[in-house]
Design an enzyme around this catalytic site. Structure first.
Site, short mmCIF file in Angstrom:
data_model
loop_
_atom_site.label_atom_id
_atom_site.label_comp_id
_atom_site.label_asym_id
_atom_site.label_seq_id
_atom_site.Cartn_x
_atom_site.Cartn_y
_atom_site.Cartn_z
N GLU A 1 2.01 2.47 35.32
CA GLU A 1 1.20 3.78 35.02
C GLU A 1 0.93 4.29 36.39
OE1 GLU A 1 0.37 5.78 32.62
OE2 GLU A 1 0.66 4.44 30.78
N HIS B 1 5.38 5.80 33.94
CA HIS B 1 4.49 6.87 33.47
C HIS B 1 3.68 7.55 34.11
CE1 HIS B 1 4.99 4.45 29.53
NE2 HIS B 1 5.41 3.35 30.34
N TYR B 2 3.23 8.58 33.83
CA TYR B 2 1.85 9.26 34.36
C TYR B 2 0.62 8.88 33.52
CZ TYR B 2 2.36 13.82 31.78
OH TYR B 2 2.62 14.86 31.05
N THR B 3 -0.60 8.76 34.01
CA THR B 3 -1.69 8.46 33.01
C THR B 3 -2.14 9.70 32.25
OG1 THR B 3 -3.06 9.15 34.84
CG2 THR B 3 -2.62 6.81 34.68
N HIS C 1 9.07 7.82 30.59
CA HIS C 1 8.78 7.40 29.43
C HIS C 1 9.49 8.60 28.23
CE1 HIS C 1 4.90 6.47 26.59
NE2 HIS C 1 6.02 6.03 25.92
#
Ligand SMILES: [Zn+2]
Length: 248
Positions: free
Chosen positions: A93, A28-30, A135
C-alpha cells in the site's frame, strides 16, 4: 540502491497461504487523504483488509504482514489462471490520496523507497517483471489504483516491472463499446485474445462489451497513461503488441 529501513507495524489481518508460488507483486494506493488513518485501518481487525507493506510519502516503510502469510488486499480479482491473487502475491500500500483526492503525484522519496523495497521482494520470490501489477490490472472496472500518474517507467528502469515505450497516439481505426466481430477471428476477438494472453481477465467473445472496455482502460492506466478512455485505438493495440513481444 539503498535498502529502505523497514519498521514493524503488525496487522492482525492475514491468513495461511494455500497456493504457491508467490509470483505476483501487487501495488496499491491507499486512496485516503490521511495516511495515518489509512495505516490504522489496515491494522484494525474490523477492517478485514491489510497489505504486507505500507510506504509513507516521505519514504518510511512499514511491514504489516510477514511475506509468508496471505494478506488481504486484492479482493475479487483475476490475473492469468488465478482468481486468488492474495494467495499468490505480495501487496504494498502506497500512501496517496488517489483519484478521490485529485490524483496527487508520488514524491521522489516515496518512489525511491518503494523501488528498493520492490527490487528486494522480486529478488526473494519468483516474480517475473510482467507480474509486477497494479490493483487496477487485476480488478478492472472495480479498482483504479495505483492510478495513471504512478511512475511505472521509473520502477522498470530499476528492474522492477515490465515497461515498453507506449506507441504514439494518432488517428486510424479503433475498436470501442458496442463493436462486434462479424466473423470468428475478427478484430475484437484478436484484441481480447492479446489482453488475455498478457494476463488480463477478459473473456474472448468477439463482442466489445463493458468488461472489455474496463480491461482496455486498465491496460491504458498502466501502459499508455496519456489517454485512459477504454477505446482500443491504434496506439493502445500497438503498445500491447510491443508488451507481448517483450514477454519471455
Ligand atoms: Zn488497491
Amino acid at each position: 540502491m539503498t535498502r529502505p529501513r523497514v519498521e514493524e507495524r503488525p496487522s492482525p489481518n492475514h491468513g495461511e497461504r494455500l497456493a504457491a508460488p508467490v509470483d505476483i507483486l501487487l501495488l496499491h494506493y491507499t486512496g485516503m487523504p490521511d495516511d495515518d488513518q489509512a495505516l490504522a485501518w489496515l491494522c484494525d481487525r474490523r477492517s478485514n483488509v491489510s497489505a504486507h507493506y505500507f510506504v509513507h510519502a516521505d519514504g518510511r516503510v512499514l511491514k504489516l504482514v510477514p511475506e509468508d502469510r496471505r494478506a488481504w488486499h486484492a479482493g475479487a480479482s483475476r490475473w492469468g489462471d488465478t482468481d486468488d491473487v492474495n494467495a499468490r502475491s505480495i501487496g504494498i500500500e502506497i500512501a496517496n490520496a488517489g483519484h478521490p483526492g485529485g490524483l496527487p503525484g508520488y514524491p521522489d522519496a516515496q518512489i525511491d523507497a518503494l523501488t528498493a523495497l520492490s527490487a528486494a521482494i522480486v529478488g526473494r520470490h519468483p516474480i517475473p517483471p510482467h507480474r509486477v501489477l497494479g490493483h487496477s490490472d487485476v480488478a478492472p472496472g472495480r479498482k483504479l489504483d495505483p492510478g495513471e500518474r504512478f511512475p511505472w517507467r521509473r520502477l522498470a528502469a530499476a528492474g522492477v516491472g515490465q515497461w515498453v515505450e507506449p506507441a504514439e497516439i494518432g488517428g486510424g481505426r479503433f475498436l470501442q463499446r458496442g463493436d462486434a466481430d462479424s466473423r470468428s477471428g475478427g478484430p475484437v476477438e484478436v484484441l481480447q485474445s492479446m489482453l488475455a494472453l498478457y494476463g488480463y481477465g477478459v473473456e474472448i467473445t468477439g463482442g466489445f462489451d463493458e468488461r472489455t472496455a474496463d480491461v482496455v482502460a486498465a491496460f491504458q492506466r498502466h501502459f499508455r497513461p496519456a489517454r485512459v478512455d477504454g477505446v482500443a485505438d491504434g496506439s493502445t493495440i500497438e503498445t500491447l503488441r510491443r508488451l507481448l513481444a517483450a514477454l519471455p
